[in-house]
Design an enzyme around this catalytic site. Structure first.
Site, short mmCIF file in Angstrom:
data_model
loop_
_atom_site.label_atom_id
_atom_site.label_comp_id
_atom_site.label_asym_id
_atom_site.label_seq_id
_atom_site.Cartn_x
_atom_site.Cartn_y
_atom_site.Cartn_z
N GLY A 55 48.24 39.04 45.20
CA GLY A 55 49.59 38.51 45.01
C GLY A 55 49.65 37.53 43.87
O GLY A 55 48.76 36.69 43.69
N LYS B 228 34.04 41.70 40.01
CA LYS B 228 33.98 40.51 40.84
C LYS B 228 32.57 40.29 41.38
O LYS B 228 32.08 39.16 41.42
CB LYS B 228 34.97 40.63 41.99
CG LYS B 228 36.44 40.63 41.55
CD LYS B 228 37.38 40.87 42.72
CE LYS B 228 38.83 40.85 42.28
NZ LYS B 228 39.77 41.12 43.38
N GLU C 70 38.16 30.34 39.12
CA GLU C 70 38.05 30.55 40.56
C GLU C 70 38.78 31.82 41.00
O GLU C 70 38.36 32.52 41.92
CB GLU C 70 38.63 29.34 41.30
CG GLU C 70 38.44 29.35 42.80
CD GLU C 70 36.98 29.21 43.21
OE1 GLU C 70 36.40 30.23 43.64
OE2 GLU C 70 36.42 28.11 43.07
N LYS D 206 39.14 38.60 34.20
CA LYS D 206 37.72 38.73 34.57
C LYS D 206 36.82 39.19 33.42
O LYS D 206 35.60 39.14 33.53
CB LYS D 206 37.55 39.72 35.73
CG LYS D 206 38.42 39.44 36.93
CD LYS D 206 38.30 40.55 37.95
CE LYS D 206 39.31 40.39 39.07
NZ LYS D 206 40.70 40.60 38.61
N ALA E 280 41.08 35.31 44.31
CA ALA E 280 42.45 34.83 44.11
C ALA E 280 42.47 33.31 44.30
O ALA E 280 41.87 32.59 43.51
CB ALA E 280 43.43 35.54 45.04
N GLY F 39 53.60 45.78 45.05
CA GLY F 39 53.02 45.14 43.88
C GLY F 39 51.62 44.64 44.09
O GLY F 39 51.13 43.77 43.36
#
Length: 809
Positions: free
Chosen positions: A790, A671, A594, A567, A599, A653
């Site tokens: 994830g 974001k 994207e 980012k 995500a 995680g």
């Protein structure tokens, strides 16, 4: 009778020592055993012509040529050491001595010297055939092919040559195989002349014409004529059939195994020509005849050793006679002009000549236009060497747009473009350094062969590793379904870079681990891509590095499209943000990211479409962090302590290794800023109001100490939870609001309490949710919801960006 006769011609590379000459003897033996009626025509063996010319030049310059002369003789004798070359070697020795003495030689002398290459070849093949029990005799074509006195490029005297050839053949023993010298001829005084470039092929065509042969078979070192030179394009395909007109076009535009004058005698008598491979005798080759074929584009050819001249100035505008003066000057200096292009404003004229003529041409033009240069009517006469002409045979300009756009996207500058009057051929003049890449790009566009996408991946951690595996697992399906070949040629970690021009394999982890620390840099990857002329380059940044983003502009400048799950580049200062966009626009490069916000969710793409269509977006809010979504979803619904749920997120995680990166709110703020800038807002990061979830008393701790004290968070968040209204839940959101039609909006990151039945309140697990409010939709927002965290999900989103870019190429 014509049906009984075939002319079999072997080129110099076919006659090279070793496998070449062995195959030639085998091919002839097979034809004899099949009772075929044949005449063999030969070029000089190997690189004999070049060697003889080199020795001539050394002799002229007074240089010692003993080493070259010794090597030449040894090579020529090698296949049959008992052959008698005394006559030819003696002539050459005396001629070289004479040239060295007078320090010069004429074209007449040069023809005599070069002719010995063919004479030696014919003697050698005849001797080897006789050793193999095939009766043969070497034939000197100077005895019947007659020309004018234009040494070096003699013109055939048709009637006399035809009569002589027919008389020779009728008198020749039918039980003996004639081994005829190509290339060499003689004038009426029996002085040696030669037929110029591709002369041996021309000799074969003339003999075929005079004797009404049924076919000419030209054996070379390749399988036939390709859609492009296989040395440039690895997946070039054989063209099975061409008509004479198409073959002539190819010959005119640089096809090395064809020449226009070779085709002409065959057209006159409608004699087919078959191009075959000495080293692969079973290949069917390329057949050239008078049949009309249906496919338009036939091949892509290249002409090298080309020079480009451009004349520019306001005095050219509407002035008559300029073109005539330019080309008259070229003609007076015996300079041949090929591709010509004139600017639509008539202020510039560009044309192509041989590279060796550049200096002479420029000097001659400066003299011719001396007056115009002094009056500034001509502002410049610019020359450029090291350029090539790429010609697409059979390409109509109306259907060339996809190839043209692909060249631009691959940063290939076109110096000049020319379309023939019949509109069936397009010539492009480009720098030599771009030739290989340009041919591959055009070939891929025109012939529908799989498009190569060459990928460098930076960062091989959880997201990077998942992406690599996803690409490798899907590679064959994508190739079959979309004819797109995804080639990962570089994987870069923190200490080393793995490079493979053929593409990394499924064992990439082992290969990477075994590779030594090599301290290679981004420059090495760029140079590697340039060395192998990779087209359609894409760089993917899966790092979290604050410094790697400095490479984005150099990558774009060197032909890479960009994809990033990092980012940082989009949340730098607005000045840096704009600088990157300007570079991308200048270099015509894509940049997709994207996964920076949602995500694998199609959030940025949706916002871009709405914004570009003129829809007035009034507000964007939502849960931007998958890790914080998990934490507050579970904390709101269970009796577990805040620290226990935080630890679960760490163990799964879902958070960064240091969970404070999530809890401080900076990730959500970045974001939110990215979305603001998608709406052309000029906000800076320091203008965002951020609710730091880490209490003040824990903010200055080390990561280790913080993790050991996370239970101290429990009373803080338990109280916040208990102070909510009934049937409300906690959500950590980003909120972009204000007048979003101005330069800046209001950006806030905060923990809020919402009704559990609301869209935000019904969020589950680690999902993200985004509400996009617009003027048209009013109070009913567009809602985008799905997995927000994830490695696999993020990698899949990056993969989606990759496929989007490939569709644009």
């Amino acid at each position: 009778m014509r049906e009984e006769m075939k002319i079999i011609k072997f080129g110099g590379k076919s006659l090279a020592n070793g496998q070449g000459i062995e195959n030639v003897i085998s091919i002839i033996k097979n034809k004899v055993n099949l009772k075929e009626k044949i005449i063999i025509v030969l070029s000089a063996r190997g690189n004999a012509t070049d060697c003889l010319e080199l020795i001539l030049d050394k002799a002229k310059n007074g240089e010692d040529y003993a080493v070259e002369w010794k090597a030449f003789k040894e090579y020529q004798i090698e296949p049959n050491k008992n052959i008698d070359y005394h006559k030819e070697f003696t002539l050459l020795e005396k001629t070289f001595e004479g040239v060295k003495l007078v320090e010069d030689y004429s074209l007449k002398v040069k023809d005599l010297v070069l002719a010995q290459g063919e004479l030696l070849a014919a003697k050698m093949i005849a001797s080897l055939l006789n050793q193999n029990g095939i009766k043969s005799n070497s034939i000197d074509s100077r005895d019947f092919l007659k020309t004018n006195d234009n040494f070096g490029n003699a013109q055939i005297i048709e009637k006399l040559s035809k009569t002589n050839t027919v008389n020779w053949y009728n008198a020749f023993d039918e039980e003996t195989i004639p081994i005829v010298t190509g290339f060499i001829t003689s004038n009426k005084n029996n002085q040696t002349t030669t037929l110029g470039r591709n002369g041996s092929n021309y000799s074969a065509s003339l003999i075929a014409k005079y004797l009404n042969a049924s076919e000419v078979q030209n054996y070379t070192h390749i399988d036939g004529i390709y859609t492009a030179n296989p040395d440039y394009v690895s997946d070039a395909k054989i063209i099975e059939q061409l008509n004479f007109n198409e073959a002539s076009e190819l010959a005119s535009f640089g096809a090395s195994i064809l020449h226009a004058k070779t085709i002409i005698p065959l057209v006159e008598k409608n004699i087919p020509l078959r191009i075959l491979n000495t080293y692969n005798p079973n290949a069917t080759g390329t057949l050239i005849n008078n049949k009309i074929t249906d496919k338009e584009v036939k091949s892509i050819s290249v002409q090298n050793e080309i020079g480009f001249i451009n004349i520019e100035g306001k005095g050219l505008l509407g002035k008559k006679g300029i073109d005539a003066r330019i080309f008259s000057t070229m003609n007076q200096n015996k300079i041949s002009v090929s591709v010509i292009s004139q600017g639509s404003s008539e202020r510039s004229i560009g044309f192509i000549i041989s590279e060796k003529d550049i200096k002479t041409a420029v000097n001659a033009l400066k003299i011719e236009f001396q007056a115009e240069i002094q009056t500034k009517d001509i502002s410049s006469i610019i020359s450029k060497k090291e350029v090539s002409v790429i010609t697409i045979i059979g390409q109509n300009i109306n259907n060339f747009s996809s190839s043209f756009n692909a060249l631009i996207k691959n940063n290939i500058d076109i110096l000049l473009i020319n379309n023939t009057l019949n509109g069936n051929n397009i010539g492009l003049v480009i720098d030599n350094k771009n030739v290989n890449k340009a041919i591959n790009v055009i070939h891929s566009q025109i012939f529908g062969i799989s498009k190569n996408i060459n990928i460098a991946i930076f960062g091989k951690g959880t997201v990077g590793g998942a992406l690599i595996n996803q690409i490798l697992n899907s590679k064959n399906k994508i190739l079959k379904r979309k004819e797109i070949n995804l080639n990962i040629f570089a994987i870069a970690g923190s200490k080393k870079i793995l490079l493979n021009k053929e593409g990394i394999s499924n064992k990439w982890k082992e290969e990477y681990d075994k590779a030594p620390n090599n301290n290679k840099s981004i420059t090495d990857i760029i140079e590697f891509a340039q060395k192998y002329h990779f087209e359609n380059l894409i760089a993917i940044d899966n790092t979290a590095s604050t410094t790697f983003i400095d490479n984005y502009i150099p990558l774009a400048e060197n032909g890479f499209d960009l994809i990033s799950s990092n980012k940082i580049a989009n949340t730098q200062s607005y000045l840096s943000y704009k600088k990157l966009r300007e570079s991308l626009k200048k270099n015509n490069k894509n940049y997709l990211y994207e996964t920076n916000v949602g995500a694998g969710l199609p959030l940025i793409d949706t916002i871009n479409i709405l914004h570009a269509s003129g829809e007035n977006i009034t507000r964007i809010k939502g849960v931007f962090s998958g890790s914080l979504s998990f934490i507050f979803n579970h904390f709101s619904e269970s009796e577990s302590s805040f620290s226990d749920i935080l630890q679960q997120a760490i163990d799964k995680g879902l958070t960064e290794p240091d969970p404070r990166e999530d809890l401080c709110g900076n990730d959500v703020a970045r974001k939110l800023l990215i979305l603001a800038r998608e709406l052309d807002l000029q906000n800076e990061f320091n203008e965002i109001k951020i609710h730091n979830l880490i209490p003040t008393f824990l903010q200055d701790e080390s990561a280790q100490d913080f993790l050991s004290r996370i239970e101290e968070l429990n009373p803080v968040y338990q109280k916040i939870k208990e102070d909510q209204k009934e049937k409300h839940v906690l959500r950590y959101i980003g909120d972009l609001s204000g007048d979003l039609q101005k330069n800046k909006g209001s950006l806030e990151v905060k923990l809020i309490s919402v009704p559990e039945k609301s869209s935000l309140g019904q969020l589950n697990n680690a999902d993200s949710i985004f509400e996009i409010y617009t003027e048209s939709y009013g109070d009913n927002p567009i809602v985008i919801q799905g997995a927000g965290a994830g490695a696999e999900v993020t990698a899949r989103g990056v993969f989606g960006d990759l496929l989007r870019i490939t569709e644009r190429k």
